[in-house]
Scaffold this motif. Structure first.
Motif, PDB file in Angstrom:
ATOM      1  N   SER A 156       0.829  -1.205   0.000  1.00 42.81           N
ATOM      2  CA  SER A 156       0.000   0.000   0.000  1.00 42.81           C
ATOM      3  C   SER A 156       0.866   1.258   0.000  1.00 42.81           C
ATOM      4  CB  SER A 156      -0.936  -0.009   1.208  1.00 42.81           C
ATOM      5  OG  SER A 156      -0.184  -0.047   2.393  1.00 42.81           O
ATOM      6  N   LYS A 157       1.958   1.243   0.715  1.00 40.17           N
ATOM      7  CA  LYS A 157       2.847   2.415   0.739  1.00 40.17           C
ATOM      8  C   LYS A 157       3.510   2.618  -0.624  1.00 40.17           C
ATOM      9  CE  LYS A 157       3.043   4.232   4.880  1.00 40.17           C
ATOM     10  NZ  LYS A 157       2.904   5.629   5.162  1.00 40.17           N
ATOM     11  N   ILE A 158       3.895   1.516  -1.250  1.00 38.40           N
ATOM     12  CA  ILE A 158       4.534   1.625  -2.556  1.00 38.40           C
ATOM     13  C   ILE A 158       3.539   2.189  -3.577  1.00 38.40           C
ATOM     14  CG2 ILE A 158       5.549   0.295  -4.451  1.00 38.40           C
ATOM     15  CD1 ILE A 158       6.822  -1.488  -2.342  1.00 38.40           C
ATOM     16  N   GLU A 159       2.303   1.737  -3.510  1.00 36.27           N
ATOM     17  CA  GLU A 159       1.277   2.259  -4.434  1.00 36.27           C
ATOM     18  C   GLU A 159       1.048   3.746  -4.216  1.00 36.27           C
ATOM     19  OE1 GLU A 159      -2.246  -0.053  -3.993  1.00 36.27           O
ATOM     20  OE2 GLU A 159      -1.310  -1.860  -4.770  1.00 36.27           O
ATOM     21  N   GLU A 160       1.050   4.189  -2.959  1.00 36.24           N
ATOM     22  CA  GLU A 160       0.875   5.610  -2.674  1.00 36.24           C
ATOM     23  C   GLU A 160       2.033   6.424  -3.233  1.00 36.24           C
ATOM     24  OE1 GLU A 160       0.420   6.180   1.506  1.00 36.24           O
ATOM     25  OE2 GLU A 160      -1.416   5.008   1.599  1.00 36.24           O
ATOM     26  N   GLN A 161       3.205   5.876  -3.181  1.00 35.78           N
ATOM     27  CA  GLN A 161       4.368   6.591  -3.677  1.00 35.78           C
ATOM     28  C   GLN A 161       4.415   6.617  -5.205  1.00 35.78           C
ATOM     29  OE1 GLN A 161       7.673   4.674  -1.777  1.00 35.78           O
ATOM     30  NE2 GLN A 161       7.206   5.538   0.247  1.00 35.78           N
ATOM     31  N   LEU A 162       3.787   5.652  -5.862  1.00 34.79           N
ATOM     32  CA  LEU A 162       3.802   5.559  -7.327  1.00 34.79           C
ATOM     33  C   LEU A 162       2.461   5.981  -7.924  1.00 34.79           C
ATOM     34  CD1 LEU A 162       5.595   2.115  -7.687  1.00 34.79           C
ATOM     35  CD2 LEU A 162       6.605   4.365  -7.948  1.00 34.79           C
ATOM     36  N   THR A 163       1.876   7.049  -7.491  1.00 43.61           N
ATOM     37  CA  THR A 163       0.565   7.474  -7.987  1.00 43.61           C
ATOM     38  C   THR A 163       0.612   7.921  -9.447  1.00 43.61           C
ATOM     39  OG1 THR A 163       0.980   9.666  -7.086  1.00 43.61           O
ATOM     40  CG2 THR A 163      -0.314   8.146  -5.744  1.00 43.61           C
ATOM     41  N   ASP A 164       1.676   8.495  -9.900  1.00 38.28           N
ATOM     42  CA  ASP A 164       1.745   8.967 -11.278  1.00 38.28           C
ATOM     43  C   ASP A 164       2.257   7.890 -12.231  1.00 38.28           C
ATOM     44  OD1 ASP A 164       4.239   8.886 -10.215  1.00 38.28           O
ATOM     45  OD2 ASP A 164       4.950  10.718 -11.181  1.00 38.28           O
ATOM     46  N   SER A 165       2.489   6.731 -11.724  1.00 42.42           N
ATOM     47  CA  SER A 165       3.022   5.643 -12.543  1.00 42.42           C
ATOM     48  C   SER A 165       1.891   4.844 -13.168  1.00 42.42           C
ATOM     49  CB  SER A 165       3.889   4.740 -11.664  1.00 42.42           C
ATOM     50  OG  SER A 165       4.221   3.570 -12.341  1.00 42.42           O
ATOM     51  N   THR A 166       2.242   4.024 -14.115  1.00 45.71           N
ATOM     52  CA  THR A 166       1.243   3.163 -14.765  1.00 45.71           C
ATOM     53  C   THR A 166       1.082   1.855 -14.021  1.00 45.71           C
ATOM     54  OG1 THR A 166       2.951   2.249 -16.190  1.00 45.71           O
ATOM     55  CG2 THR A 166       1.699   4.126 -17.037  1.00 45.71           C
ATOM     56  N   LEU A 167       1.850   1.634 -13.003  1.00 48.86           N
ATOM     57  CA  LEU A 167       1.732   0.409 -12.220  1.00 48.86           C
ATOM     58  C   LEU A 167       0.606   0.550 -11.211  1.00 48.86           C
ATOM     59  CD1 LEU A 167       5.486  -0.273 -11.432  1.00 48.86           C
ATOM     60  CD2 LEU A 167       4.097  -1.394 -13.142  1.00 48.86           C
ATOM     61  N   HIS A 168      -0.274  -0.434 -11.186  1.00 47.95           N
ATOM     62  CA  HIS A 168      -1.389  -0.450 -10.227  1.00 47.95           C
ATOM     63  C   HIS A 168      -1.611  -1.873  -9.756  1.00 47.95           C
ATOM     64  CE1 HIS A 168      -2.491   3.712 -10.865  1.00 47.95           C
ATOM     65  NE2 HIS A 168      -2.430   3.499 -12.182  1.00 47.95           N
ATOM     66  N   SER A 169      -2.285  -2.013  -8.655  1.00 48.85           N
ATOM     67  CA  SER A 169      -2.635  -3.344  -8.148  1.00 48.85           C
ATOM     68  C   SER A 169      -3.714  -3.926  -9.044  1.00 48.85           C
ATOM     69  CB  SER A 169      -3.201  -3.274  -6.737  1.00 48.85           C
ATOM     70  OG  SER A 169      -2.252  -2.728  -5.870  1.00 48.85           O
TER      71      SER A 169
END
Length: 157
Positions: free
Chosen positions: A119-132
């Protein structure tokens, strides 16, 4: 040898008057410490002790090796005691340092786990194309027969 026995026996047999404060034990102690036959009593004993006459007496000369041994053992004991206290203080200091470093390692490990959570990694990568992924990666198919047999087994137990 017999003369010493006779003199001690004679001094024991001598009747004591109320004014005399001399005892055979004091006389023999004075004679042993000073090596003289003075019979002046307590004042002579104190004078001889203060003057150091007992250092030249027979008793002291006979016991000098034992006294020397006691002094050496006392010094050895004191030295060992100081060495032991020093080792204990070093051990306590090292133990305290180890505990501090263990706490620091635990804190760092906890912070690392918190930062590497998904969850922390996803918050840090908000502008990225990677999502869960929203869809499950695969589905498990279970037939109705297997499902019913499992529920029957559970109800029987």
């Amino acid at each position: 040898m017999t003369s010493e026995k006779e003199t001690t026996a004679a001094s024991r047999k001598a009747p004591e008057t109320g004014n005399e404060k001399k005892t055979p034990e004091k006389d023999s102690l004075l004679q042993q410490l000073t090596g003289s036959d003075e019979e002046e009593g307590f004042s002579a004993l104190m004078r001889s002790l203060a003057g150091g006459d007992f250092l030249a007496g027979k008793w002291f000369r006979r016991q000098i090796s034992f006294i020397f041994l006691l002094v050496v053992l006392t010094l050895a004991y004191t030295t060992c005691r100081y060495a032991c206290q020093k080792e204990l203080s070093v051990r306590q200091q090292l133990t305290d340092t180890l505990i501090d470093r263990q706490y620091k390692a635990l804190t760092i490990s906890s912070e690392f786990k918190e930062r590497t959570r998904g969850s922390k990694i996803e918050e840090q990568l908000t502008d990225s194309t990677l999502h869960s992924p929203v869809k499950p990666l695969f589905t498990l198919s279970v037939s109705r027969k297997q499902d019913e047999s499992k529920t029957k087994d559970r109800s029987e137990h």
